[in-house]
Design an enzyme around this catalytic site. Structure first.
Site, PDB file in Angstrom:
ATOM      1  N   ASP A 254     -12.972 -48.653   8.509  1.00 49.10           N
ATOM      2  CA  ASP A 254     -11.732 -47.885   8.397  1.00 49.10           C
ATOM      3  C   ASP A 254     -12.014 -46.403   8.168  1.00 49.10           C
ATOM      4  OD1 ASP A 254      -8.949 -47.514   8.295  1.00 49.10           O
ATOM      5  OD2 ASP A 254      -8.948 -47.659   6.106  1.00 49.10           O
TER       6      ASP A 254
ATOM      7  N   GLU B 111     -18.638 -54.986   2.296  1.00 48.83           N
ATOM      8  CA  GLU B 111     -17.705 -56.009   2.748  1.00 48.83           C
ATOM      9  C   GLU B 111     -18.153 -56.723   4.027  1.00 48.83           C
ATOM     10  OE1 GLU B 111     -13.609 -54.871   2.914  1.00 48.83           O
ATOM     11  OE2 GLU B 111     -13.637 -53.933   0.953  1.00 48.83           O
TER      12      GLU B 111
ATOM     13  N   TYR C 233      -7.478 -55.190  -3.421  1.00 43.68           N
ATOM     14  CA  TYR C 233      -6.274 -54.360  -3.271  1.00 43.68           C
ATOM     15  C   TYR C 233      -5.031 -55.213  -3.496  1.00 43.68           C
ATOM     16  CZ  TYR C 233      -9.367 -50.807  -1.321  1.00 43.68           C
ATOM     17  OH  TYR C 233     -10.365 -49.876  -1.153  1.00 43.68           O
TER      18      TYR C 233
ATOM     19  N   GLU D  24     -13.914 -50.840  -5.481  1.00 44.71           N
ATOM     20  CA  GLU D  24     -12.785 -50.229  -4.780  1.00 44.71           C
ATOM     21  C   GLU D  24     -11.483 -50.815  -5.321  1.00 44.71           C
ATOM     22  OE1 GLU D  24     -12.716 -50.393  -0.504  1.00 44.71           O
ATOM     23  OE2 GLU D  24     -14.840 -49.851  -0.315  1.00 44.71           O
TER      24      GLU D  24
END
Length: 631
Positions: free
Chosen positions: A201, A432, A485, A521
Site C-alpha cells: 500500500d 505482513e 486495525y 501498526e
C-alpha cells in the site's frame, strides 16, 4: 595509526565489491565527488521495453539515441514532469551523466576509484564509457564497482560517461514481489496494454533515489569494520574487527578517544577487545539527558560507534539492561514531487517533528532507509527497527527457492550496511507476509536463522497481522510485532469493539508464544480538515478516538508484556490509484506536507507522559575510536 608495510597492485575495472560497504566519506586519505544534480534521462517506451539494449544506448551519448529530458538525481522520476505516462511507467529507464574526474585520481597509481549508487529501484545496470561495470538486483541498498583501471585506459582524458539503466518491474521473486498482467481483450484494451500488480500500500516510485558518488581510497584500504559492544559494571567492552584489502602486512593502532579528545584506550591489533574504564553508554532519546553517544574509526576512516547492549526476555526489551518501551512511529520515504528521493530539508524536518512528538523510535517500513537517516538516529538517540523490503509476500510462488535465495542476499546486504549503527536494535525481515501458507514456516525459519548468523547481537522479527493461530513463522522470532486495525478494516465504524478485540489479540499472542509484543501498526485514515460530531470514519475526530481506545489497552498490557506502540503512520503518503485511497493513504498524524492533524497532539501528550514515566536520565559522554593508516 595504520601502518601498511606492503601494498598489492590495483584492482581491475568492473569488479563488483561484495565485501565491505563502508559509507563513503572524505578524510586525509579519501575523497568524495557527489554526482547529484541533473542527469540526461530517457524512458524506453518500446513495446518490449528492450530497445535500449537492442540498440546499445550505453555505447554513445544518450542524446544521440533519441530525445532526452533533464531528471534530478536523487529523486523519483514519476512526479517531476507533466507526463502521466511517465508517472505510471513500468520498464527500463536510462540515466546518463558526463563527469570530470580529477586528473590526480588518474595519474596517481596509488589511488583506487569507486563508483557507488546509494539506491535505485529495482534492477540496475551500470556502464562507464560504454563498458559494463556492475549490475544490482533490488532497491533501497547501495552497490558499487571499482573503476580506476577503466579510467586509466585512456589517461589523456579526465571525462567519463556514466550510464545507468533502471527497471522498476516487480515479479513474484523480487522484493517486494509483484506481477505483470497483460490485458488481451482488444474490445476493452489497446494493443500491448498491461498493469503492474502489487500487494503493498504505497506508490511504486522508481528511479535513482539516493546519491551517486565517485570516491577514492588508497590501494591498501580499510574494506570493512565490525564493532560489537557490551559492558560489565562500569567497564565498556568494544569488540572490533578491521578488514584490510591490498596489503599482506599491517601495523595497526586503534585508539579510543572520548568526547573531549582524550585517549581512553588503544590497541595494535586488527581485531580485539578494547576495555573502557568508566564507560559512557549510548542511550536512546528521552532515556538520557544527552542521548546518542558515538565513536569514530579511521584508513583514515571515521566510523560512528555506540557502546550499548540489546537483550530480550519473555516480557521485556532491554537496552543497557534497562527496560525500553517503544513509543514511536512508522514512516515512509515519501514526499511531494521528489517521491522517494533523498532530501536533507525533509529529513531534518521529520527528525524535529519526531522529537517534538516525543517519539523515541521508528520502523523503516517497508524497506531500508538511507544511511544518512540512520546516522541521524545514531546522533540523536532515535531507536530503529530496520526492515527489509519483504512486503507484500502473498503469493505461494513467492516462497519458492528463488525468492528465498534473493531474500537471503538482501539480508546480507542490509546487515552488512547497517550492522554498526547503535540506533538499530532489531531486524525485521518482512511485513505482513502470508504466514499461514505451508511454505512460510520453512521460509522464515531459514531467513531468521540466517539473519541471526549474520548478526547474533540483535533480535529478529517479522511483522504479522492479528491472527495468531495460523502464523507459521512466529515461533522463530524474538519479538512478536503485530499489526491490527480494529474498527477500520475490521468492523468499520464500530469503536466499541476496539478494546475487546485488542485485549483478545494480546492475550492470544502472548499466551501462545510467551514473547514480548510490539503493536507495530494501528491507526485510521483522517482527511485533514474533515470533522464530524458524532465522529465518523475519515474524520479527525474518529482518528483520535481510535487512538484513545488503543492507548487504553496499551496502558494495561505494557505493565505485563507489551513493549512498544508504533502509530501508522507518521505522515500521509502516496499510494497507487484505487477506490479505497483518495490521493494516497491518510493515516498520517501529519499531512504529507508535515502539518499536524489533531491526532498529532493526542500522541504528543501521550508520548511525553510515557517518557516521564519510563525515561531514565543518565549522563552521556562521546568517544571517538580512531583507526588510521599510513602507506
Amino acid at each position: 595509526m595504520f601502518r601498511v608495510l606492503c601494498l598489492f597492485a590495483a584492482f581491475k575495472a568492473g569488479i563488483l565489491l561484495d565485501s565491505g560497504m563502508l559509507f563513503p566519506q572524505e578524510s586525509s586519505s579519501r575523497e568524495v565527488k557527489e554526482l547529484n544534480g541533473l542527469w540526461a534521462f530517457r524512458a524506453d517506451r518500446s513495446p518490449t521495453r528492450n530497445q535500449g539494449f537492442q540498440r546499445a544506448w550505453y555505447k554513445s551519448r544518450l542524446a544521440e539515441t533519441g530525445p532526452v529530458i533533464d531528471i534530478p538525481v536523487p529523486s523519483s522520476y514519476n512526479d517531476v514532469t507533466q507526463d502521466p505516462n511517465l508517472r505510471d511507467f513500468i520498464g527500463w529507464v536510462w540515466y546518463e551523466r558526463e563527469v570530470v574526474v580529477p586528473a590526480r585520481w588518474i595519474s596517481d597509481g596509488k589511488t583506487r576509484v569507486v563508483l557507488r549508487v546509494e539506491s535505485a529501484h529495482y534492477y540496475s545496470i551500470v556502464w562507464v564509457n560504454g563498458v559494463k561495470v556492475t549490475e544490482h538486483e533490488g532497491g533501497h541498498l547501495p552497490f558499487e564497482a571499482d573503476i580506476d583501471g577503466l579510467l586509466r585506459e585512456d589517461p589523456t582524458t579526465t571525462t567519463c560517461r556514466i550510464t545507468i539503466a533502471v527497471n522498476n518491474t516487480l515479479d513474484l521473486h523480487t522484493l517486494p514481489p509483484g506481477s505483470i498482467q497483460y490485458m488481451k481483450d482488444r474490445t476493452m484494451y489497446p494493443e500491448g496494454f498491461f498493469v503492474q500488480n502489487t500487494n503493498f500500500d504505497f506508490f511504486n516510485y522508481a528511479g535513482i533515489h539516493r546519491s551517486v558518488l565517485l570516491y577514492t581510497t588508497p590501494k591498501a584500504y580499510v574494506d570493512d569494520i565490525t564493532v560489537v559492544t557490551d559492558f560489565l559494571d562500569s567497564t565498556g567492552l568494544v569488540r572490533y574487527n578491521v578488514s584490510i584489502q591490498g596489503a599482506t602486512l599491517v601495523t595497526l593502532k586503534v585508539t579510543l578517544i572520548d568526547k573531549d579528545g582524550h585517549c581512553v584506550v588503544s590497541s595494535n591489533d586488527t581485531s580485539g577487545v578494547l576495555k573502557v574504564v568508566d564507560v559512557k553508554l549510548w542511550w536512546p532519546y528521552l532515556m538520557h539527558e544527552n542521548p546518542g553517544y558515538l565513536y569514530s574509526l579511521e584508513d583514515v576512516y571515521s566510523l560512528p560507534v555506540g557502546i550499548r547492549t540489546v537483550k530480550v526476555t519473555k516480557n521485556q526489551f532491554l537496552i543497557n539492561n534497562k527496560p525500553f518501551y517503544f513509543h514511536g512511529v512508522n514512516k515512509h520515504e515519501d514526499s511531494d514531487i521528489r517521491g522517494k528521493g533523498f532530501d536533507w530539508p525533509l529529513v531534518v524536518k521529520d527528525f524535529n517533528l519526531m522529537k517534538w512528538l516525543g517519539a523515541n523510535s521508528f520502523r523503516t517500513s517497508h524497506y531500508p532507509y538511507a544511511e544518512e537517516i540512520l546516522q541521524m538516529c545514531d546522533r540523536h538517540g532515535i531507536v530503529v527497527i530496520d526492515e527489509s523490503p519483504g512486503v507484500g509476500i502473498k503469493d505461494i510462488r513467492s516462497f519458492e527457492n528463488a525468492s528465498l535465495t534473493h531474500h537471503l542476499e538482501v539480508m546480507d546486504e542490509l546487515v552488512r550496511r547497517d550492522k554498526n549503527h547503535p540506533s538499530v536494535v532489531m531486524w525485521s525481515v518482512a511485513n505482513e507476509p502470508a504466514a499461514e501458507m505451508p511454505p512460510a514456516g520453512f521460509y522464515f525459519q531459514m531467513l531468521i536463522k540466517h539473519t541471526k548468523v549474520l548478526d547474533p547481537t540483535r533480535p529478529v522479527t517479522f511483522i504479522t497481522d492479528s491472527n495468531y493461530a495460523r502464523d507459521k513463522g512466529a515461533p522463530y522470532v524474538d519479538v512478536i510485532c503485530v499489526n491490527s486495525y480494529f474498527s477500520w478494516y475490521h468492523d468499520p465504524g464500530h469503536l466499541e469493539v476496539i478494546q475487546i478485540q485488542l485485549n483478545t489479540q494480546f492475550e492470544n499472542w502472548y499466551g501462545k508464544y510467551q514473547k514480548p509484543i510490539i503493536q507495530s501498526e494501528y491507526g485510521a485514515d483522517a482527511a485533514p480538515g474533515f470533522h464530524s460530531d458524532p465522529p465518523v470514519m475519515f474524520t479527525e475526530e474518529y482518528q483520535k478516538l481510535v487512538l484513545r481506545d488503543y492507548h487504553s489497552v496499551f496502558d494495561q498490557k505494557r505493565k505485563l508484556y507489551v513493549v512498544g506502540e508504533l502509530i501508522w503512520n507518521f505522515a500521509d503518503f502516496m499510494t497507487t490509484q484505487g477506490v479505497t485511497r483518495m490521493v494516497g493513504n491518510k493515516k498520517g498524524i501529519f499531512t504529507r506536507q508535515r502539518q499536524p492533524k489533531e491526532a498529532a497532539f493526542i500522541l504528543k501528550e501521550r508520548y511525553w507522559r510515557l517518557a516521564n514515566e519510563t525515561g531514565r536520565l543518565m549522563k552521556l559522554h562521546s568517544h571517538m575510536l580512531i583507526l588510521q593508516y599510513i602507506a
